[in-house]
Enzyme design. Structure first.
Site, PDB file in Angstrom:
ATOM      1  N   PHE A   1       0.818  -1.217   0.000  1.00 26.02           N
ATOM      2  CA  PHE A   1       0.000   0.000   0.000  1.00 26.02           C
ATOM      3  C   PHE A   1       0.846   1.259   0.000  1.00 26.02           C
ATOM      4  O   PHE A   1       0.366   2.348  -0.358  1.00 26.02           O
ATOM      5  CB  PHE A   1      -0.953  -0.011   1.200  1.00 26.02           C
ATOM      6  CG  PHE A   1      -0.324   0.342   2.524  1.00 26.02           C
ATOM      7  CD1 PHE A   1      -0.512   1.595   3.086  1.00 26.02           C
ATOM      8  CD2 PHE A   1       0.422  -0.582   3.230  1.00 26.02           C
ATOM      9  CE1 PHE A   1       0.045   1.923   4.310  1.00 26.02           C
ATOM     10  CE2 PHE A   1       0.978  -0.279   4.452  1.00 26.02           C
ATOM     11  CZ  PHE A   1       0.795   0.985   5.003  1.00 26.02           C
ATOM     12  N   LYS A   2       2.111   1.139   0.375  1.00 27.80           N
ATOM     13  CA  LYS A   2       2.974   2.323   0.407  1.00 27.80           C
ATOM     14  C   LYS A   2       3.166   2.925  -0.981  1.00 27.80           C
ATOM     15  O   LYS A   2       3.443   4.118  -1.121  1.00 27.80           O
ATOM     16  CB  LYS A   2       4.323   1.953   1.012  1.00 27.80           C
ATOM     17  CG  LYS A   2       4.256   1.352   2.417  1.00 27.80           C
ATOM     18  CD  LYS A   2       3.682   2.322   3.427  1.00 27.80           C
ATOM     19  CE  LYS A   2       3.542   1.699   4.801  1.00 27.80           C
ATOM     20  NZ  LYS A   2       4.791   1.480   5.495  1.00 27.80           N
ATOM     21  N   ASP A   3       3.013   2.114  -2.034  1.00 25.77           N
ATOM     22  CA  ASP A   3       3.167   2.626  -3.398  1.00 25.77           C
ATOM     23  C   ASP A   3       2.137   3.700  -3.732  1.00 25.77           C
ATOM     24  O   ASP A   3       2.409   4.592  -4.536  1.00 25.77           O
ATOM     25  CB  ASP A   3       3.037   1.487  -4.418  1.00 25.77           C
ATOM     26  CG  ASP A   3       4.239   0.566  -4.444  1.00 25.77           C
ATOM     27  OD1 ASP A   3       5.366   1.056  -4.264  1.00 25.77           O
ATOM     28  OD2 ASP A   3       4.049  -0.653  -4.633  1.00 25.77           O
TER      29      ASP A   3
END
Length: 738
Positions: free
Chosen positions: A345-347
């Site tokens: 999800f950091k992307d």
């Protein structure tokens, strides 16, 4: 005063001025870019000699709204179709279109626009004016362009009852829908600020929204930022009287007093009609609308923001929906946040933030971005900053600190494989909490930051979720998930949903809460902890207690965290922005290892959040159970959230579980959960083993390739010592910038 072409040179002047004073960047705070604009804008009235220019598709109501705005401002109103084109041509628009044809009409329309001039007026453009570049540049020079953004379905409905012979480009074989979609690219290019117009919204209401948009455009004072440790007067003693704007806090990252930045007047609110207007929109369109309301156009103009969003999400994600929602079972839905290049999800934030950062920093200064990661942030931030243009990479570098023995083997290999010429990973012989605390201490060490500035002309910045810009893109995907459920017919707009998120640093779940504050009908935000359940205990008791608590290494390492940084932002909010109280609480946590909330604040906390935790054993059991019944493989963090959701949901409404990473990042745990085979410790072998089972969903598209390239790639390792970390930072600066 209003348009990009006028204030952009002012940005360059300001940046050049700051760049020439690079040595003072950390020793004394420079005057923020937006503060200079504010003093310039405020010397003008709402309209003055400038024009308010209404732009939008045919049927958007530009003429009617323009007349109302003109009446309210007591100024001339000009309709380009009726007052300029038909007067110039001495024939109706429809007659001209039939006479000369589509392409010649656009050219004739543009020529008429080039000869047109006005001041202090409200101008309603034709629907096709924005398709002529020279004409729009001419008109835009003397005004602010307001985009009346009406959903395509609404426009189609409105135009059914109207004559269609004035719509440029409409012909057999070309539908009205195609024309409207085609024109959006031109509207995006020219507008300064957007006004969302729902289906049944009255022209009078739209006119008020136009006036509010113009006021917002002028008044930068509405969108300043403060530290969570600021006094009630809106500033800390360290910040003195300087106003801080988005472009300032993106580059600064952490406040000088150790607090985190938050918008002084809170987040923008969307009406139900505005949200409903985004139901048919793509993820990229939703992102642009939401972020435009959170970032003032004086910091990043709408056209530039659109370019950045397209770059971030256009080709770097394997799924065209970017963050799709899929049904799992019963009333449970998964928000898949792992389709980006590094499988987590950091992307969603870190494909965007580097471009925001690169746009906002002074052009002639060097920046070293510091990051602490518990796993997924590392590869995501390395990948994101490595995608900057070559000229940007020459002045922006990044160092990623991670716990050397506190991430999964695949995560570690991934971070090493994502290193580039301007982005490096350093393993620290400690845990994530040490890495995060060390970075905060480095930022507030004025002697060290001042030395780096004087000696090397380099300033430090942050890309963790302590940076406000990291949180904004996360708000987008939580809002988008709800809209997707509406679009799929699962719920109607206004029906509540619960959201369950694996939580360690409190950033992701805080973003969901922010989406709720902005108008998304979220009922409960559920925090899911692993065996490091400090947040669950805190939400249940109001006591944040680290005494005697040691970090436990689990199968869900990204939430192996004991000090949740973003909790500070939430406590500042519920404490009525009492920065002194927040300072007291976190000083007590730092010095004594615990703090306790007042009873009234605990009541507010428990109204907003519920929490539960999951053991490693239950995590693996959930992975096995879900795969056995559905064929879907949860990663270990999503499994934690699934277990907690099963325990805490009351099944009266849908629940969206954030799937924060692809299962293949945690191959050993997955292989163990599925009872497949003996586990080889080599990360690449683990992935090959997973991919050899045809019954399993495919492993992540980018993960295997990165690990193949990694081989026995090198990375630096550092002792858990502040002096050692600072020495590494200085060495990296010398090697890259000198």
């Amino acid at each position: 005063m209003f348009h990009i072409f006028q204030y952009q040179p002012l940005r360059l002047i300001t940046q050049n001025s700051l760049s020439s004073m690079c040595l003072k960047l950390m020793l004394s705070r420079p005057v923020p870019f937006a503060q200079i604009w504010k003093s310039w804008f405020s010397s003008h009235s709402l309209l003055g000699k400038k024009n308010i220019i209404l732009m939008g598709p045919p049927g958007a109501g530009k003429t009617t709204v323009g007349r109302i705005v003109g009446q309210k401002l007591d100024c001339p109103v000009i309709d380009i179709d009726d007052d300029v084109l038909e007067t110039t041509w001495n024939m109706s628009v429809s007659e001209k279109l039939q006479d000369v044809g589509y392409e010649e009409f656009l050219e004739e329309e543009g020529k008429a626009l080039l000869k047109f001039s006005a001041s202090g007026s409200v101008i309603s453009l034709s629907g096709s004016n924005p398709m002529h570049a020279a004409g729009m540049q001419h008109v835009k020079k003397n005004g602010i362009v307001i985009y009346l953004d009406v959903p395509t379905t609404v426009i189609m409905s409105r135009l059914k009852s109207k004559e269609m012979d004035r719509i440029v480009g409409l012909s057999p074989g070309i539908s009205l829908k195609d024309i409207l979609q085609f024109r959006k690219q031109f509207y995006k290019r020219w507008f300064d600020i957007r006004v969302l117009c729902g289906g049944d919204i009255a022209a009078e209401v739209v006119a008020e929204k136009v006036l509010d948009a113009v006021k917002r455009y002028q008044d930068l004072e509405l969108e300043t930022f403060i530290s969570t440790r600021s006094s009630r007067s809106g500033r800390s003693t360290e910040e003195d009287s300087h106003k801080l704007y988005f472009s300032d806090i993106v580059t600064q990252g952490l406040a000088l007093d150790g607090g985190l930045f938050v918008p002084q007047r809170g987040l923008p609110k969307f009406t139900a009609e505005e949200w409903q207007g985004l139901i048919e929109a793509t993820y990229i369109e939703r992102a642009q609308v939401i972020l435009e309301r959170c970032i003032h156009p004086a910091d990043i103009p709408a056209s530039k923001l659109a370019e950045i969003i397209e770059t971030a999400y256009g080709e770097n994600f394997s799924c065209s929906k970017i963050a799709p929602v899929r049904h799992l079972a019963g009333n449970q839905f998964l928000l898949e946040l792992f389709h980006g290049p590094t499988a987590s999800f950091k992307d969603l934030a870190l494909q965007l933030v580097p471009h925001l950062f690169a746009y906002c920093i002074p052009r002639s200064c060097n920046y070293l971005v510091l990051v602490a990661t518990s796993g997924d942030t590392g590869s995501a931030v390395l990948d994101g900053f490595s995608r900057l243009h070559d000229t940007e990479k020459q002045r922006i570098a990044l160092v990623n600190f991670f716990p050397e023995d506190g991430v999964s083997p695949i995560q570690k290999s991934h971070m090493i494989g994502c290193q580039k010429e301007n982005a490096w990973s350093v393993g620290v012989k400690s845990d994530f909490d040490f890495c995060q605390t060390a970075i905060k201490q480095i930022f507030t060490n004025s002697d060290f930051t001042g030395f780096l500035t004087v000696e090397y002309g380099t300033a430090l910045a942050a890309a963790n979720s302590i940076n406000w810009a990291r949180l904004l893109p996360q708000i987008v995907y939580h809002a988008s998930a709800y809209l997707d459920l509406v679009h799929q017919g699962i719920i109607s707009f206004g029906s509540p949903v619960d959201i369950c998120i694996p939580t360690g640093n409190f950033g992701n779940v805080l973003a969901a809460f922010y989406a709720k504050m902005m108008g998304i009908p979220i009922r409960k935000c559920i925090c899911a902890s692993n065996e490091n359940k400090v947040l669950t205990d805190f939400i249940r008791t109001g006591v944040y207690d680290l005494r005697g608590r040691k970090l436990i290494s689990t199968f869900s390492p990204a939430v192996d965290i004991l000090k949740s940084s973003n909790l500070e932002r939430y406590l500042h909010l519920i404490a009525s922005e009492d920065g002194q109280l927040v300072t007291q609480l976190f000083n007590q946590l730092e010095n004594q290892g615990h703090f306790q909330l007042r009873k009234d604040l605990l009541g507010k906390l428990q109204q907003d959040f519920v929490a539960g935790w999951c053991s490693d054993e239950d995590c693996l059991a959930a992975i096995h159970s879900v795969y056995s019944t559905t064929g879907y493989i949860l990663d270990t963090h999503t499994a934690v959230a699934k277990v907690v959701a099963d325990r805490l949901q009351d099944r009266t409404c849908p629940i969206i579980i954030s799937s924060t990473a692809h299962y293949s990042k945690f191959a050993p745990a997955i292989l163990r959960a599925l009872r497949i085979a003996e586990i080889n410790q080599n990360p690449l072998s683990q992935l090959h083993l997973l991919s050899s089972y045809s019954a399993l969903p495919p492993i992540h598209w980018g993960l295997l390739e990165t690990l193949k390239k990694t081989g026995n790639g090198d990375h630096q390792v550092c002792a858990a010592d502040m002096s050692a970390l600072m020495s590494h930072i200085e060495t990296l600066i010398q090697n890259h910038f000198m």
